[in-house]
Design an enzyme around this catalytic site. Structure first.
Site, mmCIF file in Angstrom:
data_model
loop_
_atom_site.group_PDB
_atom_site.id
_atom_site.type_symbol
_atom_site.label_atom_id
_atom_site.label_comp_id
_atom_site.label_asym_id
_atom_site.label_seq_id
_atom_site.Cartn_x
_atom_site.Cartn_y
_atom_site.Cartn_z
ATOM 1 N N ASN A 1 12.346 9.574 -15.006
ATOM 2 C CA ASN A 1 11.109 10.271 -14.598
ATOM 3 C C ASN A 1 11.394 11.693 -14.082
ATOM 4 O O ASN A 1 10.567 12.588 -14.203
ATOM 5 C CB ASN A 1 10.375 9.479 -13.509
ATOM 6 C CG ASN A 1 11.291 9.133 -12.352
ATOM 7 O OD1 ASN A 1 12.228 8.355 -12.510
ATOM 8 N ND2 ASN A 1 11.066 9.724 -11.191
ATOM 9 N N CYS B 1 5.166 11.960 -15.436
ATOM 10 C CA CYS B 1 6.190 11.043 -15.972
ATOM 11 C C CYS B 1 5.563 9.795 -16.600
ATOM 12 O O CYS B 1 5.917 9.427 -17.717
ATOM 13 C CB CYS B 1 7.174 10.672 -14.882
ATOM 14 S SG CYS B 1 6.445 10.506 -13.241
ATOM 15 N N SER C 1 13.636 22.340 -2.762
ATOM 16 C CA SER C 1 14.340 21.333 -1.933
ATOM 17 C C SER C 1 13.914 19.915 -2.278
ATOM 18 O O SER C 1 14.506 18.952 -1.800
ATOM 19 C CB SER C 1 14.053 21.609 -0.448
ATOM 20 O OG SER C 1 12.655 21.448 -0.223
ATOM 21 N N GLY C 2 12.936 19.790 -3.157
ATOM 22 C CA GLY C 2 12.497 18.438 -3.555
ATOM 23 C C GLY C 2 13.350 17.899 -4.695
ATOM 24 O O GLY C 2 14.314 18.537 -5.125
ATOM 25 N N TYR C 3 12.974 16.705 -5.202
ATOM 26 C CA TYR C 3 13.787 16.082 -6.257
ATOM 27 C C TYR C 3 13.654 16.811 -7.603
ATOM 28 O O TYR C 3 14.648 17.003 -8.312
ATOM 29 C CB TYR C 3 13.388 14.603 -6.400
ATOM 30 C CG TYR C 3 13.815 13.744 -5.220
ATOM 31 C CD1 TYR C 3 14.928 14.086 -4.442
ATOM 32 C CD2 TYR C 3 13.100 12.610 -4.859
ATOM 33 C CE1 TYR C 3 15.320 13.307 -3.348
ATOM 34 C CE2 TYR C 3 13.487 11.817 -3.778
ATOM 35 C CZ TYR C 3 14.597 12.174 -3.022
ATOM 36 O OH TYR C 3 14.979 11.410 -1.956
#
Lengths: 59, 347, 347
Positions: free
Chosen positions: B314, B150, B13-15
């Site tokens: 990133n 990143c 559910s995160g980026y």
């Protein structure tokens, strides 16, 4: 005259001249984007940086 | 081996989880079987990832309901996998952990930069760092790979040609970053009225990613690193002032960068005389797996100074994109499979 | 007919030309033969479109050097094609003109909104309006199609279900737009210090796209239209206050919208009770061919008010995306060919 590969005077990248390239034509180097003028060397074509207006970014 | 590979994402559910899901749903050789989320269990994945509306009916499952699959991606916060790696590797033959838990080979470095003993230090040597441009051969044989940081990735790409030629004595790098680096969880500092228009010094010293950069490029040069948040959601731009051990001409530097990156499909050299985008810039890379690299030589300086610049998204080359590229290498597939998006201009 | 189709773009250095090029380069059934530009002739296309670096060695050719092809896209400023349509149609069997020159069927409307007689009014009836969701059948047989106006398109999608049910008496629409609508040429108003952070009323009355909306949805209702520029590059959001001739329940409105858009692959209904993205929003559609549509019913109003909302990427569903979708329809191909990008979140 088939396509020819010359070295860009700016970045030493390879610039391909189409068979129908003419003296005085402006071609762009794919790597560094500098505009180059096709000149007549002693036997073959050569490339010289074409005069370009220094774009003022004014940042 | 062209049977469809079943893949799952732990922490979807995160980026980074969302980007993995976007890429894997359209990856021709894989089938997404499960996407887990503790907080969103039972909900459609497109509830968290609106770009996936109408493209999948997948729902988040609770982590405890996870079942075995062929290839598992971990997209959890740092510290989650480190303690549970034993049983996590029981779920799949191969695994990529996008967190920082297994990026560093050296447990001493881990303790120094993450402030605690690594709970499963013996596993560190069983993971390969998941940046194919650095260690493709190792990844081909690997069962376990880490993700990449990143800021470390964008800096690594800026410096690699000069570092490998042993030319670096001192480097001063400032990385400009977007707000998505902080992840999907809101904080005081990410509150829009506070974050919008920020040009905010974030980490002026002691940034963790230095350990990763050293691991990637060796420690023979003095590395000075700072991070500044700017008005951006995706993207990272490294501006690296490199003081060299020798004086070089521009053509020499071009040659070094060309040699290092000529065969890399995801690295482009960007150093143009004209036009708006003369050096690498992150916005135009949004959603792509590209890293653009450029430089400028400062003539007549002693020691010779070269400013190397690199840009990435990133969430992509700095996380999910490299993770999917690593999947392709580990499975022996075309490295660019599922990573063909060219990016948008203007954006 | 699965031989590769040769396509060319006349006017390829602008934003719509650049999007067409991005889509067509990755379109499995076409080959881009020429991209023309007067100002950029001889330069690599990626000089104007940095996202295409490393993906093509195509160079811009001067318009006079254009040679015939199978399918021609015109991406020139308004007024260009109107005067030259005769010889332009000599270059290809089929053609899509993305400008406004051939969008309106009625020469009287053209004169009213564009302030001059149409130089080739007889050709107007030979063009079909290039919005497949409106006139797929006609486009299948067409040789010439126009592009679509972005503000007209987003408004059309917001209103279509209610208009077709004859429910609209008065409509007040405010469309929020990004800066890319103005095209690639800089103006005083697009100068960053002047444009950044703008919430600027642009066209409060007399916006040309009203003619297109009337052509799409009929003129039985009173249409009031305004445009406001906001902090955005790509994207348009229409907020349409609709005053109905009858009182409806929410379920009735859902039914109308579902019926109209159920089979449309590029239109998604977005009306959610929870989450961040409850209504359509342009940013998440950047680079996609989607139009998201939603609404909210104001209970207990007389006349009944429904606020319909729609969002698009003005360069995609509002221009290049619809043009490529129109290509697919005219060639009898799968309408989604080359238009599969899901969009990015977060962005």
């Amino acid at each position: 005259m088939s396509d020819k590969k010359l070295e860009c005077p700016e970045c030493a990248g390879s610039v391909e001249l189409k068979a129908d390239t003419m003296e005085g034509e402006i071609v762009q180097c794919g790597d560094c984007g500098v505009e180059l003028e096709v000149t007549k060397g002693d036997s073959a074509f050569a490339l010289q940086p074409a005069p370009e207006e220094e774009e003022d970014w004014g940042e | 081996m062209n049977k469809t590979l079943s893949v799952s994402i732990l922490g979807g559910s995160g980026y980074v989880g969302g980007e993995l899901l976007r890429l894997l749903l359209d990856h021709p050789r894989v089938e997404v079987s499960q996407v887990t989320s503790q907080s969103q269990a039972g909900r459609f994945v497109h509830h968290s990832h609106p770009n996936l509306r109408g493209r999948t009916d997948l729902k988040f499952v609770h982590p405890e309901a996870m079942t075995p699959c062929d290839f598992l991606f971990l997209a959890q916060p740092h510290g989650f996998a480190a303690g549970k790696i034993e049983d996590l590797t029981g779920f799949a033959e191969r695994l990529v952990d996008c967190s920082a838990d297994f990026r560093l080979r050296d447990p001493v470095q881990y303790k120094k930069w993450y402030g605690e003993e690594h709970p499963n230090a013996s596993w560190l040597s069983r993971f390969v760092y998941g940046l194919p441009e650095l260690n493709r051969e190792e990844l081909r044989e690997a069962r376990f790979a880490s993700g990449v940081g990143c800021n470390a990735t964008v800096t690594t790409f800026a410096l690699m040609p000069l570092a490998r030629a042993g030319l670096l004595t001192r480097v001063v790098v400032d990385v400009k970053v977007g707000s998505s680096e902080g992840g999907a969880r809101p904080t005081d500092g990410s509150h829009h009225p506070e974050r919008s228009g920020a040009v905010r010094s974030f980490k002026l010293t002691g940034h963790r990613h230095q350990a990763e950069i050293r691991q990637n490029l060796g420690a023979e040069f003095d590395l000075n690193f700072s991070v500044t948040s700017v008005e951006l959601v995706r993207g990272a731009l490294a501006t690296a002032h490199c003081f060299l051990s020798e004086t070089l001409e521009e053509k020499d530097v071009w040659k070094l960068y060309r040699q290092t990156y000529r065969d890399e499909r995801f690295v482009r050299l960007v150093k143009q005389k004209t036009g708006i985008f003369r050096y690498p810039e992150p916005k135009v890379l949004s959603g792509t797996n590209y890293c653009d690299v450029g430089f400028e030589l400062d003539p007549g300086t002693d020691p010779q100074r070269v400013v190397a610049v690199a840009a990435i998204d990133n969430l992509m080359k700095g996380a999910a994109g490299s993770a999917v590229q690593t999947l392709n290498v580990m499975m022996g597939w075309d490295e660019a499979e599922g990573l063909g998006f060219p990016g948008l201009h203007p954006l």
